[in-house]
Motif scaffolding. Structure first.
Motif, PDB file in Angstrom:
ATOM      1  N   GLY A 191       0.806  -1.211   0.000  1.00 63.09           N
ATOM      2  CA  GLY A 191       0.000   0.000   0.000  1.00 63.09           C
ATOM      3  C   GLY A 191       0.841   1.263   0.000  1.00 63.09           C
ATOM      4  O   GLY A 191       0.291   2.374  -0.026  1.00 63.09           O
ATOM      5  N   ILE A 192       2.171   1.104   0.026  1.00 64.59           N
ATOM      6  CA  ILE A 192       3.097   2.242   0.001  1.00 64.59           C
ATOM      7  C   ILE A 192       3.988   2.060  -1.227  1.00 64.59           C
ATOM      8  O   ILE A 192       4.955   1.293  -1.188  1.00 64.59           O
ATOM      9  CB  ILE A 192       3.948   2.301   1.286  1.00 64.59           C
ATOM     10  N   PRO A 193       3.686   2.700  -2.340  1.00 62.60           N
ATOM     11  CA  PRO A 193       4.390   2.407  -3.590  1.00 62.60           C
ATOM     12  C   PRO A 193       5.900   2.546  -3.514  1.00 62.60           C
ATOM     13  O   PRO A 193       6.639   1.712  -4.062  1.00 62.60           O
ATOM     14  CB  PRO A 193       3.787   3.416  -4.579  1.00 62.60           C
ATOM     15  N   PHE A 194       6.413   3.575  -2.847  1.00 67.51           N
ATOM     16  CA  PHE A 194       7.865   3.750  -2.782  1.00 67.51           C
ATOM     17  C   PHE A 194       8.519   2.639  -1.971  1.00 67.51           C
ATOM     18  O   PHE A 194       9.598   2.148  -2.323  1.00 67.51           O
ATOM     19  CB  PHE A 194       8.231   5.114  -2.196  1.00 67.51           C
ATOM     20  N   LEU A 195       7.872   2.208  -0.891  1.00 60.29           N
ATOM     21  CA  LEU A 195       8.399   1.087  -0.104  1.00 60.29           C
ATOM     22  C   LEU A 195       8.407  -0.181  -0.944  1.00 60.29           C
ATOM     23  O   LEU A 195       9.372  -0.959  -0.895  1.00 60.29           O
ATOM     24  CB  LEU A 195       7.570   0.898   1.161  1.00 60.29           C
ATOM     25  N   ASP A 254      -3.114   0.989   8.485  1.00 57.24           N
ATOM     26  CA  ASP A 254      -3.893   2.220   8.646  1.00 57.24           C
ATOM     27  C   ASP A 254      -3.226   3.382   7.902  1.00 57.24           C
ATOM     28  O   ASP A 254      -2.932   4.434   8.486  1.00 57.24           O
ATOM     29  CB  ASP A 254      -4.083   2.545  10.122  1.00 57.24           C
ATOM     30  N   ILE A 255      -3.003   3.178   6.587  1.00 58.44           N
ATOM     31  CA  ILE A 255      -2.330   4.222   5.812  1.00 58.44           C
ATOM     32  C   ILE A 255      -3.227   5.434   5.580  1.00 58.44           C
ATOM     33  O   ILE A 255      -2.750   6.458   5.087  1.00 58.44           O
ATOM     34  CB  ILE A 255      -1.807   3.671   4.462  1.00 58.44           C
ATOM     35  N   ASP A 309       1.786   6.471   6.804  1.00 58.36           N
ATOM     36  CA  ASP A 309       2.463   5.223   6.419  1.00 58.36           C
ATOM     37  C   ASP A 309       3.322   4.632   7.531  1.00 58.36           C
ATOM     38  O   ASP A 309       3.922   3.562   7.345  1.00 58.36           O
ATOM     39  CB  ASP A 309       3.364   5.475   5.199  1.00 58.36           C
ATOM     40  N   HIS A 310       3.386   5.313   8.661  1.00 56.30           N
ATOM     41  CA  HIS A 310       4.373   4.943   9.683  1.00 56.30           C
ATOM     42  C   HIS A 310       4.225   3.508  10.168  1.00 56.30           C
ATOM     43  O   HIS A 310       5.193   2.745  10.189  1.00 56.30           O
ATOM     44  CB  HIS A 310       4.280   5.915  10.872  1.00 56.30           C
ATOM     45  N   HIS A 311       3.028   3.128  10.593  1.00 61.28           N
ATOM     46  CA  HIS A 311       2.843   1.800  11.181  1.00 61.28           C
ATOM     47  C   HIS A 311       3.132   0.688  10.179  1.00 61.28           C
ATOM     48  O   HIS A 311       3.795  -0.305  10.499  1.00 61.28           O
ATOM     49  CB  HIS A 311       1.413   1.647  11.729  1.00 61.28           C
TER      50      HIS A 311
END
Length: 210
Positions: free
Chosen positions: A47-51, A73-74, A78-80
């Protein structure tokens, strides 16, 4: 005169070095499957494209087969999810390495990406430690908060039980700095987890344990 025989890599038998780990909390649900002796195949859906892009660097340049699925819970930020992916990936490396018999243990690499130049050195020592020397000039790359890069490495180090040093020798572009770091990490991991045939399956420590 009797000539001693040193086992070749083909004569030393090792169990499959794979792991499957799931971490579920009230904030995230993360699943990681890892094969240390893969070919660089990667499926990443956090759910985090760069990651996801950085996880592909780890698999491709480390020659690991890696599958990462995460929901979190984005909608908050994005932290969690970022942290829990780092935790779960670290646990997968720890599980796949087992007692760490026969591995080279240490890894290092110097990776350029255009103007960026990043040095990584690591040790699967069983003693978690991170020295983080990145100076990332912008707060975001796309939608990714660059403060989360350090949080990912903290989580990875603590749960894989590795010592990790990251030094930035050059770089002014945030994307280049981060991607060169992940490429240098991947190549260092690849070196460290390789089987050393001269070890003949022994633990790479003068103490006899890691």
């Amino acid at each position: 005169m009797q000539i001693s025989h040193r086992p070749s890599i083909n004569e030393v038998t090792f169990a499959a070095r794979t792991a499957s780990v799931r971490r579920t909390t009230g904030e995230t649900d993360v699943q990681v499957t890892l094969n240390l002796d893969g070919t660089g195949k990667c499926t990443a859906a956090t759910g985090i494209p760069f990651l996801d892009h950085m996880l592909h660097q780890i698999a491709s340049h480390g020659l690991f087969d890696l599958e990462v699925k995460a929901t979190g819970d984005i909608e908050i930020d994005d932290h969690h999810t970022n942290e829990d992916v780092g935790i779960t990936l670290g646990q997968a490396f720890h599980q796949a390495l087992g007692d760490r018999k026969g591995i080279i243990r240490f890894g290092h690499f110097l990776a350029p990406l255009d103007e960026a130049l990043i040095q990584v050195a690591l040790d699967f020592s069983g003693r978690p430690h991170l020295s983080y020397g990145l100076q990332i000039p912008t707060q975001r790359v796309g939608t990714y908060d660059t403060q989360l890069v350090r949080e990912f490495f903290v989580a990875l180090v603590n749960h894989s039980q590795m010592t990790l040093h990251i030094r930035q020798l050059d770089g002014i572009n945030s994307h280049h700095i981060i991607e060169a770091t992940f490429k240098a990490l991947a190549r260092s991991l690849r070196m460290a987890v390789e089987i050393d045939p001269r070890r003949a399956g022994n633990i790479p420590s003068s103490k006899g344990v890691l």
